[in-house]
Motif scaffolding. Structure first.
Motif, PDB file in Angstrom:
ATOM      1  N   GLY A   1       0.772  -1.228   0.000  1.00 13.70           N
ATOM      2  CA  GLY A   1       0.000   0.000   0.000  1.00 13.70           C
ATOM      3  C   GLY A   1       0.806   1.282   0.000  1.00 13.70           C
TER       4      GLY A   1
ATOM      5  N   GLU B   1       1.072   2.889  -3.545  1.00 17.30           N
ATOM      6  CA  GLU B   1      -0.240   3.260  -4.088  1.00 17.30           C
ATOM      7  C   GLU B   1      -0.625   4.679  -3.698  1.00 17.30           C
ATOM      8  OE1 GLU B   1       0.054  -1.007  -4.593  1.00 17.30           O
ATOM      9  OE2 GLU B   1       0.588   0.361  -2.953  1.00 17.30           O
ATOM     10  N   TRP B   2      -0.276   5.091  -2.489  1.00 16.19           N
ATOM     11  CA  TRP B   2      -0.559   6.454  -2.027  1.00 16.19           C
ATOM     12  C   TRP B   2       0.089   7.475  -2.972  1.00 16.19           C
ATOM     13  CZ3 TRP B   2       1.439   8.404   3.427  1.00 16.19           C
ATOM     14  CH2 TRP B   2       0.936   9.697   3.670  1.00 16.19           C
TER      15      TRP B   2
ATOM     16  N   ASN C   1       1.060   6.936  -6.063  1.00 18.43           N
ATOM     17  CA  ASN C   1       0.464   6.845  -7.395  1.00 18.43           C
ATOM     18  C   ASN C   1      -0.835   7.643  -7.479  1.00 18.43           C
ATOM     19  OD1 ASN C   1       2.566   5.218  -8.166  1.00 18.43           O
ATOM     20  ND2 ASN C   1       1.432   3.295  -7.982  1.00 18.43           N
ATOM     21  N   LYS C   2      -1.618   7.623  -6.406  1.00 20.70           N
ATOM     22  CA  LYS C   2      -2.861   8.408  -6.379  1.00 20.70           C
ATOM     23  C   LYS C   2      -2.553   9.902  -6.442  1.00 20.70           C
ATOM     24  CE  LYS C   2      -5.599   5.029  -3.774  1.00 20.70           C
ATOM     25  NZ  LYS C   2      -6.214   4.712  -2.453  1.00 20.70           N
TER      26      LYS C   2
END
Length: 435
Positions: A364, A367-368, A370-371
């Motif tokens: 995770g 992913e932070w 990438n957002k």
């Protein structure tokens, strides 16, 4: 089936509610977590008397956690200011708080923190001993030191820093291997003084089994303090530091035999090129126990900016094995930090922790980022603010310098690369010069 501690439960194959909470937070299978706790590679500091706790795990394969130090001193004795720091630290999602109060009767403040804190609470009982007994350090007995530990256990403290590795043999090493900055650990220096003044062995080393009795009773994790951590880059990785680390590894095994969880504390101040090898040495000598570092600060010449020197070292340390970062504020070496100092220290340390989690491949973490990157490509300011580690500062900076074109910012205006690419790829007119 009954159990005494998280480690005892894990060895017996029992899944505790704390393990379930941690596994959920970490996106990890609870059985995998249980095995790591049983091996001592993960600690879940969770005193039986800390009823407001939302458990966190520290160790292998988990997100890097951060700790916030606070507490009253003789020069700054106002409890309410420190309790406000607790409230803000919790809002900023610090996973741990250490009450380092070292003046007067600290029990009241400690109990209030336990009542209000969902984060795990740590203390250093030796700091409390002088005020607790209203006695000079020299006159406190070994039994009295242990009684303070018992009191902290009763009050609900989740982990305690105990400087058990500085024994008589280590003192001999200290005297034979001179340092530029001697002993910079406050607890370590107090124990060194007590031992020299009384010509006795370190009470926490000599009576380690009694200490384990107390910790097992309350399921209180021991954070083995690094009395001989380097306080300057000149003293890092010397005989004193390594000698103590060997002892801490021996004490780790003794604690695990009694199902008492262990975290091992580490440097300190250290040049960049020594950090990776120090993490490897610690994990090897301490059998994979969770590692908790203060920094390390990578240069000694930046008072007022040591949250930065610490974050640089912390990111590298966590990348190569450290599991728990103690925050450092801009006030380090200068004064007790105020609320703004604390906020800066938390943000800097959270940046270091997250950067390391990306490098370690923690679930995770990437992913932070990438957002955030997608929000930037979309020029979606509200989403960018919501994803920001410090939303308030991000919003304030944008509000302080309003662009002519709301899509962009005042750095690039209509020449914003994100704006250019978005418009061209969507088949729109670029319109840089015209309103």
């Amino acid at each position: 089936m009954n159990y005494t501690t998280q480690m005892d439960a894990a060895k017996k194959g029992i899944i505790t509610k704390e393990m379930e909470i941690v596994a959920s937070k970490e996106n990890m299978k609870v059985e995998e977590l249980r095995e790591l706790v049983a091996e001592g590679k993960v600690a879940i500091p969770a005193n039986k008397n800390h009823k407001t706790l939302s458990a966190e795990g520290v160790g292998q394969g988990l997100k890097t956690k951060i700790n916030v130090n606070l507490g009253i001193s003789k020069d700054c004795p106002e409890c309410e200011k420190e309790l406000e720091k607790v409230r803000v630290a919790l809002e900023m999602k610090a996973e741990a708080i250490m009450d380092l109060s070292n003046y007067g009767k600290t029990e009241g403040m400690r109990k209030r923190i336990v009542e209000m804190s969902t984060a795990m609470l740590g203390t250093v009982p030796i700091y409390d001993a002088v005020g607790f007994y209203d006695k000079e350090l020299k006159d406190i007995t070994a039994e009295e030191f242990l009684q303070v530990v018992e009191k902290h256990g009763e009050d609900g403290v989740d982990f305690i820093t105990i400087h058990a590795g500085i024994n008589r043999e280590a003192i001999k090493t200290i005297k034979e291997n001179k340092r530029l900055t001697n002993i910079v650990s406050r607890g370590g220096s107090l124990l060194f003084a007590w031992m020299e003044l009384n010509n006795k062995e370190n009470p926490f080393y000599e009576h380690f089994d009694k200490l384990l009795d107390i910790c097992e009773k309350y399921d209180m994790t021991i954070s083995l303090g690094d009395s001989l951590r380097p306080g300057s880059i000149a003293d890092s990785t010397d005989a004193n530091q390594i000698k103590e680390l060997i002892v801490l590894g021996e004490l780790t095994k003794r604690a695990w035999e009694r199902n008492v969880q262990i975290i091992v504390e580490g440097p300190g101040h250290m040049a960049l090129n020594e950090i990776e090898s120090n993490m490897v040495i610690q994990k090897k000598l301490c059998h994979g126990a969770p590692f908790y570092v203060l920094g390390p600060l990578v240069t000694d010449v930046a008072p007022g900016y040591d949250h930065i020197t610490s974050a640089i070292g912390g990111a590298i340390a966590a990348t190569y094995g450290a599991d728990f970062l103690c925050y450092v504020t801009p006030a380090e070496h200068l004064r007790l930090p105020n609320l703004d100092d604390m906020k800066e220290g938390i943000i800097a340390t959270k940046i270091a922790a997250h950067a390391a989690d990306i490098a370690k491949g923690i679930k995770g973490a990437r992913e932070w980022d990438n957002k955030m990157s997608k929000a930037r490509a979309d020029i979606d300011w509200n989403t960018m603010f919501d994803l920001a580690l410090d939303k308030e500062k991000a919003e304030r900076y944008r509000a302080e310098s309003k662009p002519h074109d709301e899509e962009s910012c005042t750095m690039c205006g209509k020449m914003c690369s994100m704006r250019t690419m978005k418009k061209i790829l969507n088949g729109e007119d670029l319109n840089i010069l015209r309103d």
